[in-house]
Scaffold this active site. Structure first.
Site, short mmCIF file in Angstrom:
data_model
loop_
_atom_site.label_atom_id
_atom_site.label_comp_id
_atom_site.label_asym_id
_atom_site.label_seq_id
_atom_site.Cartn_x
_atom_site.Cartn_y
_atom_site.Cartn_z
N MET A 190 116.61 63.54 -45.35
CA MET A 190 116.79 64.10 -44.02
C MET A 190 118.07 64.93 -44.03
O MET A 190 119.03 64.61 -44.73
CB MET A 190 116.87 62.97 -42.98
CG MET A 190 117.94 61.96 -43.30
SD MET A 190 117.74 60.41 -42.40
CE MET A 190 116.19 59.80 -42.99
N ILE A 205 111.23 61.13 -35.08
CA ILE A 205 111.18 61.14 -36.54
C ILE A 205 112.17 60.11 -37.09
O ILE A 205 112.92 59.50 -36.35
CB ILE A 205 111.52 62.52 -37.14
CG1 ILE A 205 112.94 62.93 -36.73
CG2 ILE A 205 110.53 63.57 -36.76
CD1 ILE A 205 113.57 63.88 -37.70
N SER A 206 112.16 59.98 -38.42
CA SER A 206 113.09 59.08 -39.09
C SER A 206 114.51 59.65 -38.99
O SER A 206 114.74 60.81 -39.32
CB SER A 206 112.67 58.97 -40.56
OG SER A 206 113.65 58.28 -41.27
N ALA A 207 115.45 58.84 -38.50
CA ALA A 207 116.85 59.28 -38.43
C ALA A 207 117.66 58.62 -39.53
O ALA A 207 118.74 59.08 -39.88
CB ALA A 207 117.43 58.94 -37.07
N SER A 208 117.16 57.50 -40.04
CA SER A 208 117.82 56.87 -41.18
C SER A 208 116.77 56.06 -41.93
O SER A 208 115.78 55.62 -41.34
CB SER A 208 118.96 55.95 -40.73
OG SER A 208 119.67 55.49 -41.85
#
Ligand SMILES: C[S@@+](CC[C@H](N)C(=O)[O-])C[C@H]1O[C@@H](n2cnc3c(N)ncnc32)[C@H](O)[C@@H]1O
Length: 390
Positions: free
Chosen positions: A250, A99-102
């Protein structure tokens, strides 16, 4: 380090940035909109990731001549762009999930937040979640850069953001820290702006903000949180209303490399599940105002819903992993649940209360944070209706 500065001619990016600033101007203070016209986003996003038709995350690189036009177009569009990938539960080889971490936040969301932060030259600001460094650059442009502080939990992000900021002549203070602790070394701050999501407000943010200062953060996890703006008082408490827009950020992570798996239905627990009926239509969760109110009751649990063949199917997971799922049929709505309790009852109770209160929108609610506890309230801090944040 990849630098995008040399990839785009000055006149070219300025035209794109001016167009983005015009979009931003529709929701933001003109002084912040102007910052979007002069701070080059492409320097902070030399590449981003997007899902292709097969659902896989692929990189779009400014340095690839075949992708350059698409890259530049999207960098200056009003879009959130994933800039770093991470794995949920990296040790879990059975169900790895990338997934997107940043990411670089959607510009109109950034602009609304910067406007609501109400920061002025002279203010000392702490940003939690440096990411690409773009938001820090906007802050540096409008405020004195020596007054801008920003932390991220991922060391590489901080190093790269620092280099980008310096390349543009900005010298804010950056550090690789767990933002849940704030950054005590440079406190007190006039403003704290948080670009990741949380379930409860870490008290160090309150302790590190001067009396009269503001904290702008998305509060409540689970995908149904809203931005909240809290004012810090002399007595070490913070209090303020939710705003009427979500960040969809997030969640704050505790280590650079581990992203917690969000609460979800564990399929292996389907065995032994129990059943109940309900008169509450699961479609109530489609109303963002109710989903928000429900999230207040679910704490770090979560709810979601989707439509299957015209009927809404809802899933609710409580903080302890107990879960419930609804199925609509000719005989009404059936609830299947397992765990210590039936979390659908939490949704029913929340809906009853929300209806009694007159179906208020999120901005009718607020938050109070003290060193010992925090709770949401309705309309004003001393109202009859309060609910602890867990
Ligand atoms: C939406 S991105 C921030 C976007 C950034 N403001 C920008 O302009 O590019 C959220 C960031 O929060 C960071 N983050 C997550 N948990 C954190 C923590 N505990 N402390 C500090 N930063 C954290 C992530 O590494 C990620 O870079």
């Amino acid at each position: 380090m990849t630098t995008a500065t040399s990839l785009v001619a000055d006149t070219e990016w300025r035209a794109h940035a001016a167009a983005l600033a015009a979009i931003v101007a529709e929701v933001a203070d003109p002084r912040w909109a102007e910052a979007f016209a002069v701070v080059p986003r492409h320097v902070f996003v030399p590449r981003f990731f997007r899902r292709d038709a097969a659902g896989d995350l692929v990189a779009i690189e400014g340095s690839d001549p075949a992708q350059r036009a698409q890259w530049l177009e999207e960098v200056y569009s009003d879009t959130a762009l994933t800039t770093q990938l991470g794995q949920i539960d990296p040790g879990n080889t059975l169900r790895p999930l990338t997934i997107s971490a940043s990411s670089s936040t959607k510009p109109t969301l950034m602009a609304r937040m910067l406007t609501d932060l109400n920061a002025h030259p002279g203010h000392r600001v702490l940003e939690i979640g440096t990411g690409t460094g773009y938001n820090a650059a906007l802050l540096c442009h409008r405020l004195h850069d020596g007054h801008v502080h920003s932390v991220d939990i991922h060391p590489e992000l901080v190093t790269v953001a620092h280099a980008r900021l310096v390349s543009l002549g900005y010298h804010p203070r950056l550090s690789c820290l767990d933002g849940a602790h704030g950054w005590a070394e440079h406190a007190l701050y006039d403003r704290i702006i948080v670009t990741c999501g949380i379930s409860t407000i870490p008290y160090p943010w309150v302790a590190q903000t001067r009396p009269g200062g503001l904290i702008l953060t998305e509060a409540l996890a689970g995908g149904h949180g809203m931005l909240a703006r809290l004012t810090v008082a002399d007595d070490g408490t913070a209090c303020g209303h939710f705003l009427d827009y979500p960040g969809l950020f997030m969640t704050l992570r505790q280590t650079p490399h581990r992203i917690a798996r969000p609460a979800e239905l564990p399929p292996e627990q389907l065995h032994g599940a129990r059943h109940a009926s309900t008169t509450l239509d699961p479609a109530v969760l489609a109303d963002p105002a109710f989903a928000f109110f429900c999230q207040l009751h679910l704490g770090s649990g979560r709810s979601n819903h989707h439509v299957v063949e015209g009927a809404t199917k809802a899933t609710v997971v409580a903080h302890d992993g107990s879960w419930a799922q609804t199925t609509s049929g000719t005989h009404g709505v059936l609830v299947t649940f397992d765990g210590t309790h039936n979390p659908w009852q939490t949704v029913e109770t929340a809906h009853h209360t929300w209806t009694q209160l007159g179906r208020p929108r999120p901005c009718a609610f607020g938050l109070t944070v003290t060193p010992h506890q925090q709770h949401a309230w309705y309309q004003h801090p001393t109202s009859d209706w309060t609910h602890p944040l867990t």
